[in-house]
Design an enzyme around this catalytic site. Structure first.
Site, mmCIF file in Angstrom:
data_model
loop_
_atom_site.group_PDB
_atom_site.id
_atom_site.type_symbol
_atom_site.label_atom_id
_atom_site.label_comp_id
_atom_site.label_asym_id
_atom_site.label_seq_id
_atom_site.Cartn_x
_atom_site.Cartn_y
_atom_site.Cartn_z
ATOM 1 N N ASP A 269 34.805 34.130 35.123
ATOM 2 C CA ASP A 269 35.096 34.736 33.821
ATOM 3 C C ASP A 269 36.022 33.869 32.975
ATOM 4 O O ASP A 269 35.783 33.669 31.791
ATOM 5 C CB ASP A 269 35.690 36.153 33.998
ATOM 6 C CG ASP A 269 36.911 36.193 34.912
ATOM 7 O OD1 ASP A 269 37.276 35.149 35.502
ATOM 8 O OD2 ASP A 269 37.514 37.277 35.050
ATOM 9 N N THR B 199 42.469 29.537 40.927
ATOM 10 C CA THR B 199 41.342 30.225 41.558
ATOM 11 C C THR B 199 40.112 29.320 41.648
ATOM 12 O O THR B 199 39.506 29.176 42.717
ATOM 13 C CB THR B 199 40.979 31.504 40.758
ATOM 14 O OG1 THR B 199 42.162 32.271 40.570
ATOM 15 C CG2 THR B 199 39.934 32.336 41.476
ATOM 16 N N ARG C 284 35.402 40.149 40.646
ATOM 17 C CA ARG C 284 34.525 40.997 39.895
ATOM 18 C C ARG C 284 34.394 40.552 38.436
ATOM 19 O O ARG C 284 33.494 40.963 37.737
ATOM 20 C CB ARG C 284 35.034 42.443 39.968
ATOM 21 C CG ARG C 284 34.899 43.016 41.392
ATOM 22 C CD ARG C 284 35.438 44.423 41.459
ATOM 23 N NE ARG C 284 36.867 44.409 41.200
ATOM 24 C CZ ARG C 284 37.803 44.225 42.160
ATOM 25 N NH1 ARG C 284 37.443 44.072 43.413
ATOM 26 N NH2 ARG C 284 39.075 44.239 41.880
ATOM 27 N N ASP D 6 42.265 29.861 33.872
ATOM 28 C CA ASP D 6 43.592 30.026 33.278
ATOM 29 C C ASP D 6 44.489 28.939 33.890
ATOM 30 O O ASP D 6 44.478 27.807 33.421
ATOM 31 C CB ASP D 6 44.041 31.456 33.615
ATOM 32 C CG ASP D 6 45.361 31.841 33.012
ATOM 33 O OD1 ASP D 6 45.771 31.238 32.020
ATOM 34 O OD2 ASP D 6 46.008 32.780 33.533
ATOM 35 N N THR D 7 45.219 29.227 34.957
ATOM 36 C CA THR D 7 45.986 28.164 35.618
ATOM 37 C C THR D 7 45.046 27.181 36.323
ATOM 38 O O THR D 7 45.413 26.048 36.577
ATOM 39 C CB THR D 7 46.948 28.740 36.676
ATOM 40 O OG1 THR D 7 46.174 29.361 37.690
ATOM 41 C CG2 THR D 7 47.924 29.727 36.067
HETATM 42 P P1 IMP Z 1 43.663 31.306 37.352
HETATM 43 O O1 IMP Z 1 43.624 31.211 38.847
HETATM 44 O O2 IMP Z 1 45.072 31.360 36.831
HETATM 45 O O3 IMP Z 1 42.830 30.277 36.643
HETATM 46 O O4 IMP Z 1 43.143 32.726 36.959
HETATM 47 C C1 IMP Z 1 41.909 33.126 37.221
HETATM 48 C C2 IMP Z 1 41.815 34.629 37.247
HETATM 49 O O5 IMP Z 1 42.928 35.301 36.628
HETATM 50 C C3 IMP Z 1 40.591 35.009 36.459
HETATM 51 O O6 IMP Z 1 39.429 34.935 37.252
HETATM 52 C C4 IMP Z 1 40.954 36.385 35.990
HETATM 53 O O7 IMP Z 1 40.590 37.325 36.952
HETATM 54 C C5 IMP Z 1 42.476 36.369 35.843
HETATM 55 N N1 IMP Z 1 42.873 36.159 34.435
HETATM 56 C C6 IMP Z 1 43.428 35.054 33.888
HETATM 57 N N2 IMP Z 1 43.670 35.226 32.572
HETATM 58 C C7 IMP Z 1 43.216 36.471 32.275
HETATM 59 C C8 IMP Z 1 43.169 37.236 31.056
HETATM 60 O O8 IMP Z 1 43.573 36.828 29.957
HETATM 61 N N3 IMP Z 1 42.633 38.485 31.182
HETATM 62 C C9 IMP Z 1 42.168 38.998 32.339
HETATM 63 N N4 IMP Z 1 42.191 38.320 33.495
HETATM 64 C C10 IMP Z 1 42.713 37.059 33.458
HETATM 65 MG MG MG Z 2 40.812 39.487 37.427
#
Ligand code: IMP
Ligand code: MG
Length: 179
Positions: free
Chosen positions: A99, A106, A42, A102-103
């Site tokens: 959005d 996703t 979302r 981060d890592t």
């Molecule tokens: P990743 O898989 O670690 O890159 O994270 C991706 C998902 O983690 C994003 O699509 C967000 O939903 C959530 N996320 C990562 N960092 C934040 C943050 O600072 N605030 C809110 N959601 C986050």
């Molecule tokens: Mg989220």
């Protein structure tokens, strides 16, 4: 939990200006191609809508949603499809809109998924980028703003499903976060 006003990290005006720039660049880059935008729900709902509206290029639009079983504010490596795309992407030039990266787990999972569904090309467009926390190598073709390692909310981003509705980017201080 959150007391008083939300601290503003990125103003609504700045956001809309940056989204306009990205929309222009994307419209130029995809000139003459059939662009197919896939927004990640979302979190990317506001960004996808603003970007799509500002593009000077006809395009098709779809959404996808994945569930991560990470705890609290971290991302887990076990992801599952929560809502699939409604139209096949085979042979299409896909722009995946999220959005925040981060890592990278996703986005990496989603790129891989769309590759397996035989998209012709896949580029990514993320509103925010936290490069310091990257664990999975993932292509970041278009980025709104790079940010440091703070947990942010607003403009679609949530903390425990709240604050997505804020039109600006704010943050939670460590004391305000219940882990
Ligand atoms: P990743 O898989 O670690 O890159 O994270 C991706 C998902 O983690 C994003 O699509 C967000 O939903 C959530 N996320 C990562 N960092 C934040 C943050 O600072 N605030 C809110 N959601 C986050
Ligand atoms: Mg989220």
């Amino acid at each position: 939990m959150l007391g008083g006003d939300f601290p503003v990290l990125i103003e609504e005006d700045q956001i809309q200006k940056r989204v306009q720039q990205l929309a222009l660049r994307i419209s130029q880059d995809y000139q003459g191609n059939d662009l197919h935008v896939v927004g990640v729900l979302r979190g990317a709902y506001q960004f996808t809508q603003d970007l799509s509206t500002k593009m000077a290029l006809p395009h098709t639009l779809d959404y996808i949603s994945v569930a991560s079983y990470g705890q609290g504010m971290t991302s887990s490596e076990s992801l599952q499809l929560r809502m699939d795309i409604s139209k096949p992407v085979a042979g299409k030039d896909v722009l995946l809109v999220d959005d925040i990266v981060d890592t990278g787990i996703t986005l990496n999972w989603l790129v891989d998924y769309l590759k397996r569904r035989r998209a012709r090309t896949i580029r990514t467009c993320c509103f925010l980028d936290k490069p310091a926390r990257r664990r999975a190598a993932v292509p970041t073709d278009y980025i709104g703003f790079p940010i440091s390692d703070v947990f942010v909310i607003g403009y679609g981003l949530d903390y425990q499903e709240k604050y997505r509705e804020l039109p600006f980017i704010s943050c939670l201080s460590p004391q305000e976060v219940l882990i």
